[in-house]
Scaffold this motif. Sequence first.
Motif, PDB file in Angstrom:
ATOM      1  N   TYR A  93       0.812  -1.214   0.000  1.00 33.75           N
ATOM      2  CA  TYR A  93       0.000   0.000   0.000  1.00 33.75           C
ATOM      3  C   TYR A  93       0.848   1.268   0.000  1.00 33.75           C
ATOM      4  CZ  TYR A  93      -3.817  -3.136   1.102  1.00 33.75           C
ATOM      5  OH  TYR A  93      -4.737  -4.141   1.058  1.00 33.75           O
ATOM      6  N   ARG A  94       2.139   1.116  -0.079  1.00 33.03           N
ATOM      7  CA  ARG A  94       3.040   2.274  -0.008  1.00 33.03           C
ATOM      8  C   ARG A  94       3.500   2.678  -1.411  1.00 33.03           C
ATOM      9  NH1 ARG A  94       9.005   2.931   2.244  1.00 33.03           N
ATOM     10  NH2 ARG A  94       9.299   1.197   0.834  1.00 33.03           N
ATOM     11  N   CYS A  95       3.292   3.952  -1.722  1.00 37.06           N
ATOM     12  CA  CYS A  95       3.725   4.502  -3.002  1.00 37.06           C
ATOM     13  C   CYS A  95       5.242   4.707  -2.972  1.00 37.06           C
ATOM     14  CB  CYS A  95       3.026   5.833  -3.265  1.00 37.06           C
ATOM     15  SG  CYS A  95       3.527   6.608  -4.809  1.00 37.06           S
ATOM     16  N   ILE A  96       5.898   4.224  -4.006  1.00 34.31           N
ATOM     17  CA  ILE A  96       7.348   4.372  -4.125  1.00 34.31           C
ATOM     18  C   ILE A  96       7.625   5.364  -5.243  1.00 34.31           C
ATOM     19  CG2 ILE A  96       9.515   3.197  -4.677  1.00 34.31           C
ATOM     20  CD1 ILE A  96       8.240   2.247  -2.063  1.00 34.31           C
ATOM     21  N   TYR A  97       8.408   6.387  -4.943  1.00 37.13           N
ATOM     22  CA  TYR A  97       8.827   7.336  -5.962  1.00 37.13           C
ATOM     23  C   TYR A  97      10.128   7.964  -5.505  1.00 37.13           C
ATOM     24  CZ  TYR A  97       9.134  11.118  -9.262  1.00 37.13           C
ATOM     25  OH  TYR A  97       9.585  11.951 -10.239  1.00 37.13           O
ATOM     26  N   GLY A  98      11.124   7.936  -6.348  1.00 42.04           N
ATOM     27  CA  GLY A  98      12.378   8.575  -5.974  1.00 42.04           C
ATOM     28  C   GLY A  98      13.393   8.561  -7.098  1.00 42.04           C
ATOM     29  N   CYS A  99      14.213   9.574  -7.075  1.00 40.40           N
ATOM     30  CA  CYS A  99      15.303   9.712  -8.026  1.00 40.40           C
ATOM     31  C   CYS A  99      16.534   9.040  -7.423  1.00 40.40           C
ATOM     32  CB  CYS A  99      15.573  11.199  -8.270  1.00 40.40           C
ATOM     33  SG  CYS A  99      17.023  11.526  -9.260  1.00 40.40           S
ATOM     34  N   THR A 100      17.106   8.075  -8.153  1.00 39.50           N
ATOM     35  CA  THR A 100      18.304   7.401  -7.644  1.00 39.50           C
ATOM     36  C   THR A 100      19.583   7.973  -8.256  1.00 39.50           C
ATOM     37  OG1 THR A 100      17.992   5.653  -9.273  1.00 39.50           O
ATOM     38  CG2 THR A 100      17.172   5.238  -7.060  1.00 39.50           C
TER      39      THR A 100
END
Length: 111
Positions: free
Chosen positions: A51-58
């Motif tokens: 249920y956790r949204c994942i978003y990120g710049c690596t």
Amino acid sequence: MDRVEQYRGYIKQLLTEYASYKSLNKTIERQFVCDTENDHYQIVNMGWDGYRCIYGCTIHIDIKNGKIWIQHNMTEIDLAQELVNLGVPKEDIVLGFHSPFMRQFTDYAVS
């Protein structure tokens, strides 16, 4: 070939390869965002972990004033060394994730 155009090619080569690596979590998508007009290049992860949204710049790399700026690197890949291996001189690579004061202690450009 123009030096900046060559650098664009090197960055695209490295980030295209990295973007092809699949996440262990099959619901996470890895995207290569490439803006050659403004010279901004990123790897972005997005998706869901339950249920956790994942978003990120690596990874975030820019080309500014003819130099490659590594702005963000959350991977184990030594991007600066990979660029050197491709033929980019160390004086054309800036470790932007280090403060301007700390950059003087690296083997790379200060700015």
